[in-house]
Design an enzyme around this catalytic site. Structure first.
Site, mmCIF file in Angstrom:
data_model
loop_
_atom_site.group_PDB
_atom_site.id
_atom_site.type_symbol
_atom_site.label_atom_id
_atom_site.label_comp_id
_atom_site.label_asym_id
_atom_site.label_seq_id
_atom_site.Cartn_x
_atom_site.Cartn_y
_atom_site.Cartn_z
ATOM 1 C CB CYS A 2 -0.927 0.121 1.407
ATOM 2 S SG CYS A 2 -1.972 -1.586 1.323
ATOM 3 N NE ARG A 27 5.649 2.220 -2.948
ATOM 4 C CZ ARG A 27 6.325 1.968 -1.509
ATOM 5 N NH1 ARG A 27 5.472 1.427 -0.717
ATOM 6 N NH2 ARG A 27 7.355 2.500 -1.170
ATOM 7 C CD1 TRP A 74 -2.548 -5.189 -4.312
ATOM 8 C CD2 TRP A 74 -1.136 -5.894 -2.809
ATOM 9 N NE1 TRP A 74 -2.121 -6.286 -4.590
ATOM 10 C CE2 TRP A 74 -1.200 -6.788 -4.013
ATOM 11 C CE3 TRP A 74 -0.303 -6.255 -1.785
ATOM 12 C CZ2 TRP A 74 -0.408 -7.989 -4.124
ATOM 13 C CZ3 TRP A 74 0.580 -7.485 -2.056
ATOM 14 C CH2 TRP A 74 0.397 -8.242 -3.049
ATOM 15 C CG ASN A 98 1.778 -0.493 4.184
ATOM 16 O OD1 ASN A 98 1.378 -1.606 3.575
ATOM 17 N ND2 ASN A 98 3.117 -0.297 3.679
ATOM 18 N N GLY A 99 0.042 -2.733 6.043
ATOM 19 C CA GLY A 99 0.451 -3.767 6.863
ATOM 20 C C GLY A 99 -0.776 -4.696 7.313
ATOM 21 C CD GLU A 483 14.333 -12.319 -13.412
ATOM 22 O OE1 GLU A 483 14.044 -11.365 -13.706
ATOM 23 O OE2 GLU A 483 13.938 -12.939 -12.533
ATOM 24 C CE LYS A 487 11.650 -9.037 -14.893
ATOM 25 N NZ LYS A 487 11.686 -9.925 -13.446
ATOM 26 C CD GLU A 490 7.624 -10.872 -12.196
ATOM 27 O OE1 GLU A 490 7.803 -10.286 -10.841
ATOM 28 O OE2 GLU A 490 8.523 -10.440 -13.085
ATOM 29 C CG HIS A 506 14.759 -36.300 -15.268
ATOM 30 N ND1 HIS A 506 14.912 -37.669 -14.695
ATOM 31 C CD2 HIS A 506 16.005 -35.861 -15.813
ATOM 32 C CE1 HIS A 506 16.254 -37.932 -14.836
ATOM 33 N NE2 HIS A 506 17.000 -37.278 -15.657
ATOM 34 C CE LYS A 605 10.315 -2.127 -8.042
ATOM 35 N NZ LYS A 605 11.018 -3.024 -9.036
#
Length: 610
Positions: A2, A27, A74, A98-99, A483, A487, A490, A506, A605
């Site tokens: 947030c 964020r 958020w 926030n939290g 990575e 990406k 995401e 495998h 973020k």
């Protein structure tokens, strides 16, 4: 995470707060709101969805007060609807939070027994109830905040204002970051310096269980018990235009293009360019002495930072010849880890605020381990907790999907591996010089790869036809494959998995057909022939191969639908160059599909709560 913005000063709070919240949009959030003391009363406006919805609601509103708080939420407790948006108001008290309040069920039960009317589904509103209940007894906002702080458990940053005191703003935290900006007769309380950097460069970072009390033009910092604290004022030298797009379509694209400069900035403090040697720069302790004594390294990180740590394992084990373990922070902190004597624990976090990584570094310290943090934000919580410090030095990274922070970290891990080896007498001057020269060449090599950008833009429509993507690599290229897959997940919300190329037999071979793209990271190294052999198996089953290799690799090129040629690099720096095309591919595919590249759905973020 947030976003929080509070303002007390001569300017109209509405404009300051909305502008600050815009700087924090990256964020991730699902609702927004603002509250200002107006003619002795709280004027509050909230909206679901994007910040523009809130702006549309208040475009014609005038606020004549000089105190206000704002928030982008958020969702954690409660759906992303207007009644759950912040600020929350109970009586004359308004807060943003926030939290997570971990003991919210006990607090809620107690409040309901007392007849409290709870209007939202959030844990945040309960804090406003507690302060309002208390202030009716104390008639003192600071005292009521201190009393409330003793009652709540969890991870939180909270701003509070009271209608009856329009020149007073109080904030406190335990976990998520909270920062006080000090201007000319005005004050800002924000969750990220970006929200206030255009107004001031002077900031104070709150530690856990500390309170900031701004009242009648003065500011005071207090402990939970009320003791006055002397805090350091930090000058942040970011310019306001560092957080703007500067002509790029998205922040992410801008940050991809900033990578050559970011890498150069990251390595500059640690390299003597005249002798091509690595400097044993003091990073919070006697660097050489520390590295002589360590017997083992633990890397602890999350997400993209974890994949950087995996590259670090290859670098340190092969260059410095000491064992390295990599751990996901959320697993490390709960698996009762065994940390042998003379262990160095290295945490990686772009924001320096990642909750699980912060908990991990604290756990490592409890076990007596030496600690080193690699962050992009000096004075962040993880940075302050660590004994040693290295900085990515990339400047602001706004895009949720990390790019330049990742490559800057990889460059620092090259430095770190050489430093450890050098301190222990385990690297020759010739090898050291070779690695340093390779690092110094990376920015220009990245520039070469960035010139291929238009090809990814042109290929985006064809890439969108695949049902999924398998990313493959061996050695240091394996974490880069992971990575690359991350990406794509995401940004483009497509099925993508990263594998060690030797693992094809495998399980992953079962997925392959003509609608499956195989993205292989295969720069020339001592494993290239084995990687090509693995690809033959995929091609034989109909997989369409997109390959990234060094120069004109005829074997790789002949079996590929698309082939991208990288400049020749040392194995230590191949990951920095090879990841750039994977970033560009994900960016252009997501943009082609019409997705919000800078703010992917459901992501933030910086993850400052579990």
């Amino acid at each position: 995470m947030c976003g929080i913005v509070g303002y007390l000063g001569p300017q109209e709070p509405k404009n300051i707060i909305i502008d600050g919240l815009k700087k924090l949009e990256y964020r991730g959030y699902d609702s927004a709101g603002i509250a200002v003391i107006h003619d002795g009363k709280t004027k509050r406006v909230r909206a679901e969805g994007k910040l523009k919805n809130l702006e549309d609601k208040i475009v014609s509103e005038h606020f004549n007060g000089h105190l206000g708080i704002g928030h982008t939420r958020w969702a954690t407790h409660g759906a992303p609807v207007e009644r759950n948006a912040h600020p929350h108001q109970v009586g004359e008290i308004s807060i943003v939070h926030n939290g997570i309040i971990e003991n919210y069920l006990e607090i809620k039960e107690e409040l309901l027994k007392k007849g409290a009317e709870i209007k939202s589904d959030t844990d945040s509103e309960l804090v406003a109830h507690l302060i309002w209940e208390d202030i009716q007894k104390t008639h003192n906002l600071l005292q009521s905040v201190k009393n409330t702080l003793n009652k709540i458990v969890g991870a939180f940053s909270i701003l509070v204002m009271w209608e009856k005191s329009p020149n007073e703003l109080i904030a406190f935290k335990d976990g998520p970051p909270l920062i006080v900006g000090i201007g000319e007769k005005e004050f800002f309380v924000v969750s990220d310096v970006q929200a206030a950097i255009k107004h001031t460069k002077k900031f104070v970072y709150l530690n856990d269980r500390e309170i900031v009390h701004i009242n009648n033009g003065s500011v005071q910092f207090l402990s939970q018990k009320g003791d006055v604290l002397k805090k350091e004022i930090v000058t942040v030298d970011w310019s306001a235009d560092q957080v703007e797009k500067m002509g790029y379509k998205h922040f992410m694209l801008k940050e991809i293009y900033e990578q050559p400069r970011a890498v150069a900035q990251a390595i500059a403090p640690y390299i003597d360019t005249d002798t091509h040697s690595v400097l044993m720069k003091n990073i919070g302790y006697d660097t050489a002495e520390m590295y002589k004594k360590i017997d083992r390294v633990f890397f602890i990180a999350c997400g993209t930072s974890y994949y950087a740590a995996m590259v670090g394992k290859y670098l340190i084990e092969q260059i410095a010849k000491i064992p390295v373990e990599t751990d996901i922070a959320s697993e490390f902190r709960y698996r009762k880890p065994i940390l042998p004597e003379n262990t160095l624990v290295i945490t990686i976090s772009q924001s320096g605020e990642t909750a699980d990584t912060l908990a991990a570094i604290r756990l490592a310290k409890e076990h007596g381990a030496k600690t080193l943090s690699i962050t992009n934000v000096a004075h962040s919580t993880i940075d302050r907790e660590a004994m040693g410090h290295m900085y990515m030095n990339t400047g602001v990274e706004v895009g949720v999907a990390s790019t330049k922070a990742f490559t800057s970290t990889l460059s620092l891990l090259n430095i770190l591996a050489v430093q450890i080896a050098k301190a222990r007498g385990g690297i020759s001057p010739v090898s050291e010089k070779e690695i340093v020269k390779a690092l110094l060449a990376v920015p220009s090599q990245m520039e070469t790869v960035l010139s291929y950008d238009k090809y990814f833009n042109e290929a985006a429509s064809k890439l969108g036809e695949f049902k999924g993507f398998l990313y493959l690599g061996r050695g240091v290229s394996f974490p880069i494959a992971l990575e690359g897959a991350l990406k794509l997940k995401e940004l483009a919300y497509m099925h993508a998995e990263g594998y060690a190329a030797g693992e094809m037999k495998h399980g992953p071979l079962a997925l392959i057909d003509e609608k499956m793209a195989i993205v292989v990271v295969a720069p020339s190294d001592d494993l290239i022939d084995k990687t090509i052999s693995n690809l033959q198996e995929a091609k034989a089953r109909g997989g369409k191969i997109i390959s990234i290799g060094t120069g004109e690799n005829a074997a790789l090129k002949s079996m590929s639908e698309f082939y991208l040629s990288l400049p020749a690099a040392l194995w230590t720096t191949n990951p920095l160059v090879a990841v750039v095309p994977l970033q560009l591919m994900s960016y252009h595919l997501a943009d082609h599909l019409g997705y919000d590249v800078d703010q992917p759905r459901n992501l933030a973020k910086s993850v400052t709560v579990e």
